[in-house]
Design a protein around this motif. Structure first.
Motif, PDB file in Angstrom:
ATOM      1  N   LEU A  59       0.822  -1.209   0.000  1.00 46.89           N
ATOM      2  CA  LEU A  59       0.000   0.000   0.000  1.00 46.89           C
ATOM      3  C   LEU A  59       0.861   1.266   0.000  1.00 46.89           C
ATOM      4  O   LEU A  59       0.467   2.298  -0.537  1.00 46.89           O
ATOM      5  CB  LEU A  59      -0.923   0.017   1.214  1.00 46.89           C
ATOM      6  N   GLN A  60       2.056   1.178   0.591  1.00 42.43           N
ATOM      7  CA  GLN A  60       2.916   2.351   0.701  1.00 42.43           C
ATOM      8  C   GLN A  60       3.407   2.825  -0.662  1.00 42.43           C
ATOM      9  O   GLN A  60       3.697   4.016  -0.842  1.00 42.43           O
ATOM     10  CB  GLN A  60       4.112   2.034   1.607  1.00 42.43           C
ATOM     11  N   THR A  61       3.507   1.903  -1.623  1.00 42.36           N
ATOM     12  CA  THR A  61       3.986   2.262  -2.965  1.00 42.36           C
ATOM     13  C   THR A  61       2.867   2.206  -3.999  1.00 42.36           C
ATOM     14  O   THR A  61       3.134   2.253  -5.199  1.00 42.36           O
ATOM     15  CB  THR A  61       5.118   1.309  -3.388  1.00 42.36           C
ATOM     16  N   ALA A  62       1.617   2.123  -3.551  1.00 48.03           N
ATOM     17  CA  ALA A  62       0.465   2.041  -4.453  1.00 48.03           C
ATOM     18  C   ALA A  62       0.633   0.924  -5.473  1.00 48.03           C
ATOM     19  O   ALA A  62       0.297   1.065  -6.652  1.00 48.03           O
ATOM     20  CB  ALA A  62       0.234   3.384  -5.157  1.00 48.03           C
ATOM     21  N   THR A  63       1.149  -0.200  -5.016  1.00 50.48           N
ATOM     22  CA  THR A  63       1.336  -1.371  -5.879  1.00 50.48           C
ATOM     23  C   THR A  63       0.015  -2.113  -6.034  1.00 50.48           C
ATOM     24  O   THR A  63      -0.750  -2.254  -5.071  1.00 50.48           O
ATOM     25  CB  THR A  63       2.397  -2.310  -5.280  1.00 50.48           C
ATOM     26  N   ASN A  64      -0.252  -2.579  -7.241  1.00 51.25           N
ATOM     27  CA  ASN A  64      -1.477  -3.329  -7.519  1.00 51.25           C
ATOM     28  C   ASN A  64      -1.211  -4.831  -7.456  1.00 51.25           C
ATOM     29  O   ASN A  64      -0.079  -5.286  -7.620  1.00 51.25           O
ATOM     30  CB  ASN A  64      -2.015  -2.962  -8.901  1.00 51.25           C
TER      31      ASN A  64
ATOM     32  N   HIS B 202       2.091  -1.161 -14.116  1.00 55.39           N
ATOM     33  CA  HIS B 202       3.293  -0.355 -13.883  1.00 55.39           C
ATOM     34  C   HIS B 202       3.956  -0.726 -12.563  1.00 55.39           C
ATOM     35  O   HIS B 202       5.164  -0.970 -12.484  1.00 55.39           O
ATOM     36  CB  HIS B 202       2.931   1.132 -13.914  1.00 55.39           C
ATOM     37  N   ARG B 203       3.163  -0.749 -11.505  1.00 56.76           N
ATOM     38  CA  ARG B 203       3.618  -1.261 -10.209  1.00 56.76           C
ATOM     39  C   ARG B 203       2.657  -2.361  -9.818  1.00 56.76           C
ATOM     40  O   ARG B 203       1.517  -2.084  -9.431  1.00 56.76           O
ATOM     41  CB  ARG B 203       3.591  -0.161  -9.146  1.00 56.76           C
ATOM     42  N   SER B 204       3.086  -3.581  -9.942  1.00 54.38           N
ATOM     43  CA  SER B 204       2.117  -4.660  -9.707  1.00 54.38           C
ATOM     44  C   SER B 204       2.801  -5.945  -9.264  1.00 54.38           C
ATOM     45  O   SER B 204       3.995  -6.165  -9.504  1.00 54.38           O
ATOM     46  CB  SER B 204       1.309  -4.937 -10.982  1.00 54.38           C
ATOM     47  N   VAL B 205       2.012  -6.765  -8.617  1.00 51.49           N
ATOM     48  CA  VAL B 205       2.357  -8.161  -8.326  1.00 51.49           C
ATOM     49  C   VAL B 205       1.330  -9.004  -9.052  1.00 51.49           C
ATOM     50  O   VAL B 205       0.125  -8.860  -8.825  1.00 51.49           O
ATOM     51  CB  VAL B 205       2.307  -8.447  -6.803  1.00 51.49           C
ATOM     52  N   VAL B 206       1.792  -9.866  -9.963  1.00 50.55           N
ATOM     53  CA  VAL B 206       0.895 -10.710 -10.750  1.00 50.55           C
ATOM     54  C   VAL B 206       1.001 -12.136 -10.232  1.00 50.55           C
ATOM     55  O   VAL B 206       2.088 -12.715 -10.174  1.00 50.55           O
ATOM     56  CB  VAL B 206       1.247 -10.657 -12.250  1.00 50.55           C
ATOM     57  N   ILE B 207      -0.128 -12.694  -9.836  1.00 49.26           N
ATOM     58  CA  ILE B 207      -0.183 -14.069  -9.324  1.00 49.26           C
ATOM     59  C   ILE B 207      -1.038 -14.885 -10.284  1.00 49.26           C
ATOM     60  O   ILE B 207      -2.242 -14.663 -10.392  1.00 49.26           O
ATOM     61  CB  ILE B 207      -0.770 -14.112  -7.898  1.00 49.26           C
TER      62      ILE B 207
ATOM     63  N   SER C  13      -3.781   1.451  -4.123  1.00 47.89           N
ATOM     64  CA  SER C  13      -3.674   0.105  -4.699  1.00 47.89           C
ATOM     65  C   SER C  13      -5.015  -0.443  -5.172  1.00 47.89           C
ATOM     66  O   SER C  13      -6.079  -0.093  -4.657  1.00 47.89           O
ATOM     67  CB  SER C  13      -3.078  -0.853  -3.664  1.00 47.89           C
ATOM     68  N   ILE C  14      -4.912  -1.345  -6.155  1.00 49.59           N
ATOM     69  CA  ILE C  14      -6.056  -2.105  -6.665  1.00 49.59           C
ATOM     70  C   ILE C  14      -5.709  -3.586  -6.593  1.00 49.59           C
ATOM     71  O   ILE C  14      -4.596  -3.989  -6.931  1.00 49.59           O
ATOM     72  CB  ILE C  14      -6.376  -1.725  -8.124  1.00 49.59           C
ATOM     73  N   ILE C  15      -6.660  -4.390  -6.133  1.00 50.80           N
ATOM     74  CA  ILE C  15      -6.574  -5.846  -6.264  1.00 50.80           C
ATOM     75  C   ILE C  15      -7.620  -6.241  -7.290  1.00 50.80           C
ATOM     76  O   ILE C  15      -8.799  -5.938  -7.124  1.00 50.80           O
ATOM     77  CB  ILE C  15      -6.841  -6.565  -4.929  1.00 50.80           C
ATOM     78  N   MET C  16      -7.185  -6.902  -8.348  1.00 48.16           N
ATOM     79  CA  MET C  16      -8.120  -7.279  -9.408  1.00 48.16           C
ATOM     80  C   MET C  16      -8.012  -8.779  -9.681  1.00 48.16           C
ATOM     81  O   MET C  16      -6.916  -9.332  -9.726  1.00 48.16           O
ATOM     82  CB  MET C  16      -7.829  -6.493 -10.690  1.00 48.16           C
ATOM     83  N   THR C  17      -9.168  -9.430  -9.833  1.00 46.77           N
ATOM     84  CA  THR C  17      -9.184 -10.842 -10.194  1.00 46.77           C
ATOM     85  C   THR C  17      -9.803 -10.996 -11.576  1.00 46.77           C
ATOM     86  O   THR C  17     -10.741 -10.270 -11.928  1.00 46.77           O
ATOM     87  CB  THR C  17      -9.978 -11.698  -9.185  1.00 46.77           C
TER      88      THR C  17
END
Length: 277
Positions: A104-109, A233-238, A202-206
């Protein structure tokens, strides 16, 4: 020892002060804490700390209840409920790190991709719950509801208000992108929401569709490319590719039913001589 009139008066004044300051849980706990202070020989500082800790804990519990009510989570699922053995492609260490809310601190999605039933929504709900427990606001919606709400807002002249609503939470969960066909204006609405939050929160998207198919999902390749540019751009993809929980549970119930029925059937099919017919 019976308290003197002066002590009783001061005690009542103290309770009145606590109630006046709107510290009802501390006021209610005062007699218990004072008895503990005498029994445990607590210092004045320790006594006050224990008293106000009760109020702080109660206040945080009420605030958490309010944050969870606002979050609109569809289930009580937690990250602790997730079955990592059933989905070996999901890294428990990564999920534990995300549960710390540092992203959340880096607005990572966070983008959760996979077929239906593999636990994407469960992870999204669990992560959103951690956000609320961490003292932040979060809100859960699905892509179809978000598009419909934005469409109504545009018609009713509430577009700016609706955009502020979706821009507000520290974490916005958008569930089930790609499951249902979206109207033509949905791509624009979804892009506007993502753009409002870009590099801010941040956004969490499914989704059940790979990112290469989002042009088809949104019906507009240009908007899909612009949306993905901001989202990734800033994300973690699972990427979850395991077996569906629902299908596995259905198979387990079927197997249990088969094992239950077969012995009974065998008993019914015996002839009087004991031979199977």
């Amino acid at each position: 020892m019976t308290p003197t009139t002066s002590e009783a008066s001061r005690y009542q004044q103290l309770r009145d002060h606590l109630n006046y300051l709107r510290l009802p849980d501390a006021a209610a706990a005062l007699p218990t804490v004072l008895d503990q202070a005498k029994t445990e020989k607590l210092s004045p500082t320790a006594t006050l700390e224990r008293l106000f800790r009760i109020e702080v804990d109660a206040t945080e519990a009420r605030r958490l209840t309010g944050r969870l009510r606002f979050a609109n989570l569809p289930s009580p699922a937690t990250l602790e409920d997730f079955d990592y053995e059933a989905q070996p492609g999901v890294d428990p260490a990564l999920i534990r790190d995300l549960a710390s809310n540092r992203y959340l601190q880096t607005a990572t999605n966070i983008l959760l991709i996979g077929p239906p039933g593999v636990g994407k929504t469960m992870l999204a709900v669990g992560l959103a719950r951690k956000v609320a427990e961490g003292g932040h606001r979060t809100y859960f919606t699905n892509a179809a509801d978000l598009a419909a709400r934005c469409h109504r807002a545009a018609i009713e002249g509430r577009w700016a208000t609706t955009m502020r609503f979706y821009a507000g939470p520290a974490c916005l969960v958008i569930d089930e992108l790609g499951y249902l066909p979206l109207p033509a204006e949905a791509a624009s609405a979804l892009f506007q929401v993502v753009n409002q939050r870009y590099l801010k929160s941040s956004i969490i998207m499914t989704t059940n569709r790979p990112v290469t198919e989002w042009g088809q999902v949104l019906g507009d390749n240009t908007v899909a490319a612009a949306l993905l540019d901001r989202l990734l751009h800033r994300s973690v993809v699972i990427d979850i590719t395991g077996e569906s929980y629902r299908l596995r549970d259905h198979q387990a119930r079927t197997d249990n039913l088969r094992r239950t029925v077969q012995p009974a059937t065998a008993t019914l099919d015996r002839s009087p001589s004991g031979q199977f017919r």
